[in-house]
Design an enzyme around this catalytic site. Structure first.
Site, mmCIF file in Angstrom:
data_model
loop_
_atom_site.group_PDB
_atom_site.id
_atom_site.type_symbol
_atom_site.label_atom_id
_atom_site.label_comp_id
_atom_site.label_asym_id
_atom_site.label_seq_id
_atom_site.Cartn_x
_atom_site.Cartn_y
_atom_site.Cartn_z
ATOM 1 N N SER A 109 7.935 8.373 14.337
ATOM 2 C CA SER A 109 6.936 7.414 14.822
ATOM 3 C C SER A 109 6.274 7.900 16.111
ATOM 4 O O SER A 109 5.603 8.932 16.111
ATOM 5 C CB SER A 109 7.616 6.054 14.995
ATOM 6 O OG SER A 109 6.651 5.065 15.173
ATOM 7 N N ASP A 151 4.738 1.766 4.017
ATOM 8 C CA ASP A 151 5.088 1.518 5.418
ATOM 9 C C ASP A 151 4.075 0.559 6.017
ATOM 10 O O ASP A 151 2.880 0.840 6.080
ATOM 11 C CB ASP A 151 5.107 2.858 6.176
ATOM 12 C CG ASP A 151 5.574 2.697 7.623
ATOM 13 O OD1 ASP A 151 5.774 1.554 8.082
ATOM 14 O OD2 ASP A 151 5.740 3.737 8.287
ATOM 15 N N HIS A 200 9.756 1.738 7.628
ATOM 16 C CA HIS A 200 9.137 2.610 8.612
ATOM 17 C C HIS A 200 10.171 3.635 9.092
ATOM 18 O O HIS A 200 9.854 4.567 9.832
ATOM 19 C CB HIS A 200 8.652 1.759 9.794
ATOM 20 C CG HIS A 200 7.954 2.527 10.872
ATOM 21 N ND1 HIS A 200 6.793 3.243 10.643
ATOM 22 C CD2 HIS A 200 8.259 2.701 12.193
ATOM 23 C CE1 HIS A 200 6.415 3.815 11.777
ATOM 24 N NE2 HIS A 200 7.286 3.504 12.735
#
Lengths: 649, 275
Positions: free
Chosen positions: B94, B216, B244
């Protein structure tokens, strides 16, 4: 009574949901459906639990809740916002556990409405933010304050200052860190009480310190006090304290507040300056004394020279060739006498020993006398003298001799510093309350930078060797001194080198009429003179003998002695009618001579004349007390002496 | 301060190549525990916590330095310089994928490969770009974060009833989540979710694998497509996962995709035991 568990599930006071781990809802109770405005059929198998969350909550579900639930199998008290079918949000608290069967994993979720809690929380968040903001403002203010304190402390320290307060209620002293540092103390506990603080003061300053502060307290004024403060090293610091008291509403003093400044350096500098000044004054005094002595030493030998010249003068008739010698010597001796007189006058002024004999004087008359005495010198230099005098008399309260001296000096000065063939102007006029005497010339002028120092003694423009005209630079200093003694002022002006000079004297005028000048004594012819027996006592043999010769010319009988005791002895045999005695004699002084003479019967009424170097009142008084009838200042003016001798019966 | 303490650096395994694992927002290095052991069989694996997260030194959190992701990128470069002799394989989840992106542009010599797990260069929609969220959505997220960080909420603790799946992890995990200072978390959330690093994508010439989850919510497929199109040397692998955090929810699939990529890579990576 037992309630059917299905009923309990359906109507439980909380929303109950079962979903697959991916979020698909498999069961939801009526409470949950009702809270969100959906029917069971709309939810079950139709949507995931996440889809009921607001975007923010969904995000949160992804970042926090889901990973945690997977990792630890349960989460509790998560605050989530769900979207009602109608669109508004419903905040709920969620507890979740992951339940595993053999084949599947399910999440059991319990929801509780948290509207109130949510709003409380929001309030709380708001309150916290506002507290944090105030705290951060406070911190910022504190930091600024601290910074300012640091700056102030640096300033106070570098100014060698310290703060001192006396709380009257607790009778305690508080001193700032800076004051502790100044005194070398390590703890403010050492000076916590006034008694301890007073111990630090110099014993001679303590009561003054206390009284000054007490006065300031009772008069509600600022105090300012100097005192010595003991450094822990034993050294004394010179301090200056300033401050004031603070009072309550009844006017009772609560606190005395003071700033103490270490002025030791200043004191040291002041002391050094004072001692330097003292030294300078002493040197200046010595210089004046030296000049005065020099003047006298120069003048003493002038007396016999002048006497001899007088003797020569008397021989001119018989020996005409002497005239040339006499005139040359006379001119030059006059010049030297003038310089020496000026020097003596200037030192007398600077020593404060010059006395003015003031009377009403007409400046016009003074000017005429001055012109008369400088005419010869001006004419010799081929200058033209232009004179402009007022028709009315200009009356001053002044010493006529000194006034003449001022004018003579200015005119001589102008003639001296003007190349031959120049023009000198003397103009006198009255301007309201002042008499203005202006002397201008077409001479060498004065450079701008010298104008302010031209009246200082010895301020010759260029070294004497380079000038055609000599001089010690005393003349203008004397004029300046005399003018000031007459409460007047003098200014010099010049456009520059070779552009001439102008001197302007301003003197206050008076309204009184001039007293009639005592008419010049008409000298009685020498034939009227009654010869006398005169004893001259002077250790300067030349002076004594030359004066003797001169007096013998007038028919007197003269004896000379060169010391006091000798004088007394000669007197005993000679029995003089007149005794001229010097005061400074090698053995006994002239006063003693007079006293001893007066003790003798035959000498009780003889005429005693004192001759002193210093024509001060004090000297005259002393002479009188010792028994002298008359007093002369060296060198003796022969014509005056003759006049006195003529008077003696 | 020593970077080991600052970033709570842990090194496991030993291999000729070094893998650096960097966690995402709201997490700590513990999130790598499903895949780190497998990687450690082949590589020297470096785990660390971003400053402000996990067990990092909170005292080193400088609001000015960490006001952009560049602060974290410079920390990463320091860590690689300190710990590794050669260039590394960097794996970032991320927001850490973006941190790796910035670091690899600054010092390409330190990066052999780059694996981005659920990356998003920009969460907010801009014109044609679909990041997935509006600015107000992000504001709402920040608010939710704030609510759940209030002192009385033990949101992260397990519920009393029911046995946790892996009790040994529970306490440690809770600590690493809850320890985060709420103010730092708030600041980090804003820096993370308002960041826009799209302009950096074309400048990265490190070989990059993008691992994207099929559904996601946080990084929608449009983001993966955009990155693939923009980055000069990127490959995209789609994982069948609707979360995620594929390294947690489908760690095996995740590892498989990573090894596949590294095996066919040039220069080759000598893997002892390919799975």
């Amino acid at each position: 009574m037992f309630v059917n568990t299905d009923t309990l599930f359906t109507n439980a006071p909380c929303g109950l949901v079962v979903c697959e781990t991916k979020g698909t809802i498999t069961q939801a109770n009526d409470t949950f459906c009702k809270w969100l405005g959906y029917s069971q059929t709309e939810l079950i198998r139709q949507c995931s639990i996440q889809s009921l969350f607001t975007i923010g909550s969904r995000f949160y579900h992804h970042t926090h809740w889901a990973p945690l639930l997977q990792l630890q199998g349960s989460v509790s008290e998560v605050l989530i916002e769900l979207s009602h079918r109608q669109g508004h949000t419903v905040p709920m608290l969620v507890n979740a556990i992951r339940h595993k069967t053999d084949t599947m994993s399910y999440d059991y979720l319990a929801f509780f409405i948290a509207a109130d809690r949510k709003s409380y929380e929001q309030e709380l968040v708001k309150a916290r933010n506002s507290v944090e903001k105030s705290l951060s403002n406070l911190r910022q203010t504190q930091e600024q304050l601290k910074e300012n304190q640091t700056f102030l402390s640096v300033a106070i320290r570098s100014a060698r200052m310290g703060i001192w307060t006396h709380e009257r209620a607790t009778n305690q002293i508080q001193v700032s860190q800076e004051l502790l540092q100044l005194t070398g103390l390590t703890s403010s506990e050492d000076v916590k009480y006034p008694d301890q603080f007073i111990q630090l003061l110099h014993p001679k300053d303590a009561s003054e310190f206390e009284q000054t502060i007490q006065r300031a307290i009772s008069h509600h004024t600022e105090f300012e006090v100097e005192f010595r403060l003991k450094h822990t090293s034993g050294k004394w610091l010179s301090m200056e304290g300033r401050g004031h008291a603070i009072y309550d509403e009844n006017g009772t003093c609560i606190t005395v507040f003071g700033v103490f400044i270490d002025i030791s350096e200043r004191k040291k500098a002041e002391k050094a300056l004072a001692s330097a000044n003292q030294q300078l004054a002493a040197t200046d005094r010595k210089k004046d004394e030296f000049l005065a002595t020099l003047g006298h030493e120069l003048r003493n030998p002038l007396a016999p020279i002048r006497n001899v010249l007088e003797i020569m003068h008397r021989h001119i008739e018989q020996h005409s060739e002497l005239k040339w010698y006499h005139d040359i010597l006379d001119r030059h001796v006059s010049q030297v006498t003038h310089i020496v007189d000026d020097l003596l006058e200037v030192t007398r002024i600077s020593q404060g020993r010059l006395e003015l004999r003031k009377c009403a004087v007409d400046v016009n008359e003074t000017a005429k006398t001055a012109i008369e005495s400088t005419r010869l010198f001006i004419e010799e230099s081929q200058h033209t003298l232009q004179v402009s005098l007022p028709e009315q008399p200009v009356i001053l309260e002044a010493d006529p001799t000194r006034m003449t001296q001022i004018l003579v000096n200015l005119l001589t000065n102008a003639a001296k510093y003007t190349p031959p063939g120049g023009t000198i102007t003397l103009s006198i006029f009255e301007d309201t309350d002042s008499a203005i005497i202006r002397v201008t010339d077409t001479g060498i002028g004065i450079p701008q930078e010298k104008l302010s120092t031209i009246f200082n003694m010895f301020s010759q423009l260029t070294p004497a060797l380079e000038r055609a005209q000599g001089g010690l630079g005393i003349g203008l200093a004397l004029v300046h001194g005399l003018v000031e003694m007459h409460q007047g002022s003098i200014k010099a002006k010049s456009e520059g080198i070779d552009l001439g000079s102008e001197f302007e004297v301003r003197l206050p005028v008076t309204q009184t009429q001039p007293t009639d000048k005592p008419s010049e004594q008409i000298p009685t012819p020498d034939s009227d003179l009654i010869p006398k027996k005169i004893l001259i006592i002077d250790d300067n043999v030349d002076a004594a003998e030359s004066l003797g010769f001169l007096l013998e010319f007038d028919g007197h009988t003269i004896e000379c002695a060169n010391c006091g005791l000798d004088g007394l002895k000669v007197a005993e045999d000679f029995r003089p009618e007149v005794v001229l005695s010097d005061i400074g004699l090698p053995d006994i002084n002239g006063y003693e001579v007079a006293k001893r003479l007066r003790e003798r019967d035959w000498a009780a009424s003889i005429y005693l004349v004192a001759i002193t170097g210093w024509g001060q009142k004090k000297d005259k008084l002393l002479a009188q007390e010792a028994g002298f009838d008359q007093h002369f200042t060296k060198p003796v003016d022969f014509s005056e002496l003759k006049a006195v001798l003529r008077e003696i019966e | 301060m020593n970077v080991y303490l600052r970033n709570n650096i842990k090194i496991i395994g030993k291999g000729s190549h070094t893998v650096v694992l960097s966690h995402g927002f709201g997490c700590s290095q513990t999130m790598w525990r499903y895949i780190a052991p497998a990687l450690a069989k082949h590589f020297t694996v470096i785990l660390y916590d971003l400053v402000g997260s996990g067990e990092s030194s909170l005292a080193m959190y400088d609001y000015q330095k960490y006001d952009t992701l560049d602060g974290y990128a410079s920390d990463l470069l320091e860590i690689i310089d300190e710990v590794s002799d050669g260039p590394v394989i960097f794996v970032g989840h991320s927001v850490s994928a973006s941190i790796g992106l910035l670091a690899s542009i600054a010092r390409p010599d330190l990066f052999l490969y780059q694996i981005m797990v659920s990356p998003s260069p920009c969460f907010i929609n801009h014109d044609d770009y679909v990041g997935g969220f509006s600015a107000s959505d992000i504001e709402q997220l920040c608010e939710t974060l704030d609510s759940n960080y209030l002192g009385w909420s033990s949101s992260m603790a397990p519920v009393m009833m029911g046995a946790p799946e892996r009790p040994e992890l529970t306490e440690e995990l809770t600590n690493s989540f809850c320890r985060t200072d709420p103010k730092i978390a708030q600041h980090f959330a804003r820096v993370t979710f308002f960041a826009d690093n799209r302009a950096a994508l074309p400048q990265c010439f490190t070989d990059t694998l993008i691992l994207q989850c099929s559904a996601d919510f946080i990084a929608p497929s449009s983001v993966g497509e955009y990155m693939l199109a923009t980055m000069p040397k990127a490959e995209l692998v789609l994982l069948n996962d609707d979360g995620h955090c594929p390294h947690m929810s489908t760690p095996d699939a995740c590892l498989k995709a990573m090894f596949n990529y590294l095996n066919k890579a040039t220069p080759p990576i000598g893997l002892r035991n390919v799975c």
